[in-house]
Each structure stands twice: as C-alpha cells, then as structure tokens.
Design an enzyme around this catalytic site. Structure first.
Site, PDB file in Angstrom:
ATOM      1  N   TYR A  98      22.814  25.945  40.476  1.00  0.00           N
ATOM      2  CA  TYR A  98      22.105  24.524  40.096  1.00  0.00           C
ATOM      3  C   TYR A  98      21.527  24.531  38.767  1.00  0.00           C
ATOM      4  CZ  TYR A  98      18.739  20.933  40.106  1.00  0.00           C
ATOM      5  OH  TYR A  98      17.913  20.152  39.844  1.00  0.00           O
ATOM      6  N   ASP A 154      12.288  32.672  43.397  1.00  0.00           N
ATOM      7  CA  ASP A 154      11.030  31.916  43.073  1.00  0.00           C
ATOM      8  C   ASP A 154      10.050  32.896  42.101  1.00  0.00           C
ATOM      9  OD1 ASP A 154      11.295  29.756  44.790  1.00  0.00           O
ATOM     10  OD2 ASP A 154       9.702  30.359  46.275  1.00  0.00           O
ATOM     11  N   ARG A 210       2.691  25.521  41.207  1.00  0.00           N
ATOM     12  CA  ARG A 210       3.593  24.886  40.563  1.00  0.00           C
ATOM     13  C   ARG A 210       2.906  23.610  39.905  1.00  0.00           C
ATOM     14  NH1 ARG A 210       6.242  28.556  41.499  1.00  0.00           N
ATOM     15  NH2 ARG A 210       7.984  28.845  42.453  1.00  0.00           N
ATOM     16  N   LYS A 261      22.530  22.478  35.135  1.00  0.00           N
ATOM     17  CA  LYS A 261      21.497  21.706  34.125  1.00  0.00           C
ATOM     18  C   LYS A 261      21.477  22.175  32.737  1.00  0.00           C
ATOM     19  CE  LYS A 261      20.063  18.815  37.131  1.00  0.00           C
ATOM     20  NZ  LYS A 261      20.420  17.450  37.070  1.00  0.00           N
ATOM     21  N   GLY A 311      18.706   7.421  44.876  1.00  0.00           N
ATOM     22  CA  GLY A 311      17.930   8.852  45.133  1.00  0.00           C
ATOM     23  C   GLY A 311      16.478   8.755  44.904  1.00  0.00           C
ATOM     24  N   SER A 321      15.528  19.801  34.354  1.00  0.00           N
ATOM     25  CA  SER A 321      14.619  20.298  35.076  1.00  0.00           C
ATOM     26  C   SER A 321      13.803  21.618  34.581  1.00  0.00           C
ATOM     27  CB  SER A 321      15.211  20.934  36.361  1.00  0.00           C
ATOM     28  OG  SER A 321      14.751  21.684  37.282  1.00  0.00           O
TER      29      SER A 321
HETATM   30  P1  NAD Z   1      18.298  12.744  44.816  1.00  0.00           P
HETATM   31  O1  NAD Z   1      19.462  13.543  45.783  1.00  0.00           O
HETATM   32  O2  NAD Z   1      17.530  11.999  45.582  1.00  0.00           O
HETATM   33  O3  NAD Z   1      19.031  11.573  43.947  1.00  0.00           O
HETATM   34  C1  NAD Z   1      20.372  11.810  43.356  1.00  0.00           C
HETATM   35  C2  NAD Z   1      21.457  10.811  43.725  1.00  0.00           C
HETATM   36  O4  NAD Z   1      22.440  10.871  42.951  1.00  0.00           O
HETATM   37  C3  NAD Z   1      21.442  10.623  45.305  1.00  0.00           C
HETATM   38  O5  NAD Z   1      21.082   9.172  45.526  1.00  0.00           O
HETATM   39  C4  NAD Z   1      22.994  10.849  45.288  1.00  0.00           C
HETATM   40  O6  NAD Z   1      23.692  10.147  46.319  1.00  0.00           O
HETATM   41  C5  NAD Z   1      23.666  10.477  44.024  1.00  0.00           C
HETATM   42  N1  NAD Z   1      24.720  11.283  43.598  1.00  0.00           N
HETATM   43  C6  NAD Z   1      25.035  12.642  43.482  1.00  0.00           C
HETATM   44  N2  NAD Z   1      26.358  12.868  43.121  1.00  0.00           N
HETATM   45  C7  NAD Z   1      26.802  11.588  42.623  1.00  0.00           C
HETATM   46  C8  NAD Z   1      27.923  11.453  42.190  1.00  0.00           C
HETATM   47  N3  NAD Z   1      28.933  12.147  41.919  1.00  0.00           N
HETATM   48  N4  NAD Z   1      28.206  10.071  41.849  1.00  0.00           N
HETATM   49  C9  NAD Z   1      27.260   9.155  42.171  1.00  0.00           C
HETATM   50  N5  NAD Z   1      26.249   9.441  42.614  1.00  0.00           N
HETATM   51  C10 NAD Z   1      25.938  10.653  42.964  1.00  0.00           C
HETATM   52  O7  NAD Z   1      17.570  13.658  43.799  1.00  0.00           O
HETATM   53  P2  NAD Z   1      16.408  13.383  43.088  1.00  0.00           P
HETATM   54  O8  NAD Z   1      15.308  14.107  43.439  1.00  0.00           O
HETATM   55  O9  NAD Z   1      16.235  11.906  42.899  1.00  0.00           O
HETATM   56  O10 NAD Z   1      16.966  14.052  41.878  1.00  0.00           O
HETATM   57  C11 NAD Z   1      17.376  13.142  40.597  1.00  0.00           C
HETATM   58  C12 NAD Z   1      17.824  14.076  39.491  1.00  0.00           C
HETATM   59  O11 NAD Z   1      16.917  14.762  38.999  1.00  0.00           O
HETATM   60  C13 NAD Z   1      18.932  15.001  39.751  1.00  0.00           C
HETATM   61  O12 NAD Z   1      19.817  15.259  38.856  1.00  0.00           O
HETATM   62  C14 NAD Z   1      18.371  16.309  40.068  1.00  0.00           C
HETATM   63  O13 NAD Z   1      19.059  17.352  39.775  1.00  0.00           O
HETATM   64  C15 NAD Z   1      17.032  16.278  39.113  1.00  0.00           C
HETATM   65  N6  NAD Z   1      15.878  16.704  39.314  1.00  0.00           N
HETATM   66  C16 NAD Z   1      15.079  16.759  40.529  1.00  0.00           C
HETATM   67  C17 NAD Z   1      13.831  17.527  40.694  1.00  0.00           C
HETATM   68  C18 NAD Z   1      13.358  17.318  42.124  1.00  0.00           C
HETATM   69  O14 NAD Z   1      12.552  18.288  42.712  1.00  0.00           O
HETATM   70  N7  NAD Z   1      13.665  16.351  42.946  1.00  0.00           N
HETATM   71  C19 NAD Z   1      13.334  18.387  39.746  1.00  0.00           C
HETATM   72  C20 NAD Z   1      14.185  18.550  38.605  1.00  0.00           C
HETATM   73  C21 NAD Z   1      15.370  17.927  38.416  1.00  0.00           C
HETATM   74  N1  UDP Z   2       7.215  26.747  49.519  1.00  0.00           N
HETATM   75  C1  UDP Z   2       6.929  27.259  50.684  1.00  0.00           C
HETATM   76  N2  UDP Z   2       7.423  26.803  51.896  1.00  0.00           N
HETATM   77  C2  UDP Z   2       8.441  25.981  51.969  1.00  0.00           C
HETATM   78  C3  UDP Z   2       8.912  25.578  50.465  1.00  0.00           C
HETATM   79  C4  UDP Z   2       8.321  25.747  49.273  1.00  0.00           C
HETATM   80  O1  UDP Z   2       6.003  28.262  50.664  1.00  0.00           O
HETATM   81  O2  UDP Z   2       8.995  25.592  52.744  1.00  0.00           O
HETATM   82  C5  UDP Z   2       6.703  27.137  48.036  1.00  0.00           C
HETATM   83  C6  UDP Z   2       7.706  27.841  47.137  1.00  0.00           C
HETATM   84  O3  UDP Z   2       7.711  29.241  47.113  1.00  0.00           O
HETATM   85  C7  UDP Z   2       6.994  27.677  45.658  1.00  0.00           C
HETATM   86  C8  UDP Z   2       6.392  26.143  46.170  1.00  0.00           C
HETATM   87  O4  UDP Z   2       6.165  26.046  47.462  1.00  0.00           O
HETATM   88  O5  UDP Z   2       5.817  28.319  45.321  1.00  0.00           O
HETATM   89  C9  UDP Z   2       7.437  24.827  45.621  1.00  0.00           C
HETATM   90  O6  UDP Z   2       8.587  25.195  46.060  1.00  0.00           O
HETATM   91  P1  UDP Z   2       9.696  23.781  45.929  1.00  0.00           P
HETATM   92  O7  UDP Z   2      10.827  24.358  46.542  1.00  0.00           O
HETATM   93  O8  UDP Z   2       8.983  22.453  46.660  1.00  0.00           O
HETATM   94  O9  UDP Z   2       9.728  23.728  44.383  1.00  0.00           O
HETATM   95  P2  UDP Z   2      10.404  25.011  43.464  1.00  0.00           P
HETATM   96  O10 UDP Z   2      10.230  26.368  43.887  1.00  0.00           O
HETATM   97  O11 UDP Z   2      11.757  24.673  43.121  1.00  0.00           O
HETATM   98  O12 UDP Z   2       9.478  24.895  42.016  1.00  0.00           O
END
Ligand code: NAD
Ligand code: UDP
Length: 339
Positions: A151, A297, A233, A155, A13, A127
């Site tokens: 979601y 939001d 953000r 977490k 991911g 998160s």
């Molecule tokens: P992503 O979807 O790119 O990566 C998650 C990976 O986990 C994917 O490759 C998916 O195929 C794999 N996966 C999902 N379910 C699985 C399972 N049951 N078994 C094996 N593999 C599985 O997401 P990311 O942005 O890289 O996020 C990684 C982690 O960080 C996640 O837990 C997500 O909730 C957390 N997170 C992400 C963000 C963000 O904004 N990207 C913010 C806060 C927390």
């Molecule tokens: N946002 C937006 N248009 C989009 C996606 C997000 O205006 O198409 C805004 C959203 O309201 C927030 C910020 O961008 O203020 C970041 O959003 P994102 O979904 O990336 O992260 P999160 O809301 O989960 O922090």
C-alpha cells in the site's frame, strides 16, 4: 456545463465525502466519481442534504478511459482531487497486484486523461506511510521516504510519478497531501467512517466495541518506548483534514510546481490516551486486552505541520475530545453503517 468544476475521485469515501462538503461550502462546483468498491452512494446523498447543494454523482472507475474522456469533455474541469484508491495495508500484503492495479494504474489512467484534456491542477491523497518507520519525530516533509508495505509503495510510486510529471510539464500544479491519522466525523452525525468488515484502524474499532458490535479491542503492544507503552499517532479530525484540501486548492491557483504537505495536528497521543478520552466524552467503557505488536507498526509517528501552516495558512482546530465525540455521534446515528 460551463462553470469551472472540481472532479473528485473517491468522493463517496470517508475523506472524499467530508471534503465534498467543504468544497461546496467554499463555493466550488464538483463532480463526484466513485466505483463504490469501499463506500455507499448514500454518503453522497447525505452530502447534498447537509449542504443543500446538488452535483453530478457518477458511478464508475478511474481505470475506465472512455468514462474519463466523457467527463472531461462534458464538464469544464479545472482541477482534480484524487482520493480514489484502496487503503488496507494487510490486504495489500496479501494481494499486492490488486493494489498496484487500482492505485497505480488507476492514477496513470487519470493522469493520462488529465493530460489529454489539458487539466494541470491536482490534489493527491498521499499518506504519512510514505515516511516508513520514522527516523525522528516530529516528521517534516524533508524526512526520507521509504515504503514498508505494498500500500505504501503505491503512494510512494505515485508521488514519484507526479514529481516526474511536474519536471516534464512546468505548467503542472500539484499538491501531495500526506495525511496522518484521520478520525472523527461531520458534526451532523450524517456521514463518517463506515468500514466494511472488521475495521483495520483504531477509532472505528473503538466505536464498534462501544456500540456493542464487537466484544473487546486488542491493543497492539504495550512495550513501546512511550509514556504508557502503547503506540503514538497524530490523530486529526477529518473535517480539519477536509479544510486542508480547500486550502491546497486555493494555493495551487497561484503556484506552479509540486509541493508535499503534512496534514496532521503536530500532537501525538497513545492508544490508551485515545481510549481514555473516548470513555470520558462518551461515558462508554471500552474493554480491551493487550496483544502482540502488529508487524510493521512504528512506535511514534506525528507531524511537523509548519509547512502547511506557513504555506497553506491552514492549521487543525479540533482536539481529540471533539474527534471522539464526533466519531461516536456518527456511530450511534448509524449503528449498522449506511445500510
Ligand atoms: P475510502 O475507502 O473511504 O475512500 C476511497 C474511495 O475510493 C472509496 O469510496 C472507493 O469506493 C473509491 N475507489 C477505490 N478505487 C476506485 C477506483 N478504481 N475508481 C473509483 N473509485 C474508487 O478511504 P479514505 O479513508 O476516504 O481514503 C481516501 C484516500 O486517502 C485514499 O487514497 C487513501 O489511501 C488515502 N489515505 C487515507 C488515510 C486514512 O487513514 N483514512 C490515511 C492516509 C491516506
Ligand atoms: N491499534 C490497536 N488496535 C487496533 C488498531 C490499531 O492497538 O485494533 C494501534 C496501532 O498499533 C497504532 C494505533 O492504534 O499504534 C493506530 O493504528 P491505525 O491502524 O488506526 O493507524 P496506523 O497504524 O496506520 O497509523
């Protein structure tokens, strides 16, 4: 294999793949596990290309007990970095059970396997969503926890489970990393964020508009109490975030217990500021329209990063100019994602 290694779940991911690079570059051996439900194995090939190092790539699910036992038997796993999970808020509202099954049940399976094989060290992808709508900013780790969608619940439930496990087993070594808003990509432009379908997050939407895949961006509300009315953000470069994981792992080698850390920059930017910065560094115009606020939001969300700075000796280095440049570099190198 007799060398100590790190099991990385969700390694293919967005954040997992960037963290694999930092782990390999810091000298760790890794095993990647991913069911590729939201990613592509090409990302892991690119990780090998970038680092010049190879590692086992296992396609499989964290809910597969037999597979987990095989992995823990075949490799000397010292720690687990657990990224695997589903992360789309809207989808979690429509289909909560899929989220509880994948994220919560999946984590329980993983934790049970760790317990069977006496593995005590875990870095968990939490998160900033666990803070709910912030009561005050900057948010520090003592801010009350409150999930506002399924979601976020997954977490929060996992965090609470891990707290209980750390209470029950005093040999546990657990870091809960609460990410703010990761954007950007590896400097090589070879790996980056590659969402399938319509992006939910702001930056991938912006880059897809810039590359011509989407017509215009919708800004979700311009009537918030912020400098220009759009939401604020804490955007953090994914490479900084990845480096934070290596620091957390180092920390756990001398620490028993459980600690939560905010991984953000401590700086907030509005949606319009991010768009303007993107336009400045890329020379691309981003057409947008203002639409209604997105339900759930918050207006303003950014981190207090003192704890991570003092305890992990980690601080984000890159500014939003660099984040925009690197997101754009990845998008232009891969206009259609990895396919
Ligand atoms: P992503 O979807 O790119 O990566 C998650 C990976 O986990 C994917 O490759 C998916 O195929 C794999 N996966 C999902 N379910 C699985 C399972 N049951 N078994 C094996 N593999 C599985 O997401 P990311 O942005 O890289 O996020 C990684 C982690 O960080 C996640 O837990 C997500 O909730 C957390 N997170 C992400 C963000 C963000 O904004 N990207 C913010 C806060 C927390
Ligand atoms: N946002 C937006 N248009 C989009 C996606 C997000 O205006 O198409 C805004 C959203 O309201 C927030 C910020 O961008 O203020 C970041 O959003 P994102 O979904 O990336 O992260 P999160 O809301 O989960 O922090």
């Amino acid at each position: 294999m007799h060398t100590n290694c790190i099991l990385v779940t969700g390694a293919a991911g967005y954040i997992g793949s960037h963290t694999c690079i930092e782990l390999l570059e810091a000298g760790y051996h890794i095993i990647s596990l991913d069911n590729l439900s939201n990613s592509h194995s090409i990302a892991l090939q690119k990780v090998q290309e970038i680092t010049g190092k190879t590692f086992p790539i296992i396609e499989g699910d964290i809910r597969d007990k037999e597979l987990l036992d095989q992995l823990f038997n075949n490799y000397k796993i010292d720690a687990v970095m657990h990224f695997a999970g589903l992360k789309a808020v809207g989808e979690s509202v429509e289909n909560p059970l899929i989220y509880y099954d994948n994220n919560v049940k999946g984590t329980i399976e993983l934790l049970q396997a760790m317990q069977r094989h006496h593995v005590k060290k875990l870095v968990f992808s939490s998160s900033a969503t666990v803070y709910g709508i912030p009561k005050e900013v900057p948010i520090d780790e003592t801010h009350p926890l409150n999930a506002i969608n399924p979601y976020g619940q997954t977490k929060l439930i996992i965090e609470r489970m891990l707290q209980d496990i750390a209470q029950a087993d005093t040999e546990s070594r657990i870091a809960l990393l609460r990410y703010f808003n990761p954007i950007g990509a590896h400097e090589s432009g070879k790996i980056g964020e590659n969402p399938s379908g319509t992006p939910n997050n702001l930056m991938p939407y912006i880059t897809q508009v810039a590359v011509g895949k989407r017509q215009e961006l919708s800004i979700f509300g311009d009537d918030y109490e912020t400098v220009d009315g759009t939401g604020i953000r804490d955007y953090i470069h994914v490479v900084d975030l990845a480096k934070g994981h290596v620091k957390a792992l180092e920390y756990l080698s001398d620490y028993k217990g459980i600690e939560a850390f905010n991984l953000g920059t401590g700086k907030g930017h509005t949606v319009l500021e991010l768009i303007q910065t993107f336009e400045k560094v890329t020379g691309k115009k981003i057409p947008y329209k203002i639409t209604n606020r997105r339900p759930g939001d918050s207006a303003i969300c950014y981190a207090n990063t003192t704890k991570a700075q003092q305890t992990l000796h980690w601080k984000a280095q890159f500014n939003i100019d660099k984040m925009c440049q690197d997101s754009w570099h990845f998008q232009t190198n891969n206009p259609n994602g990895y396919e």
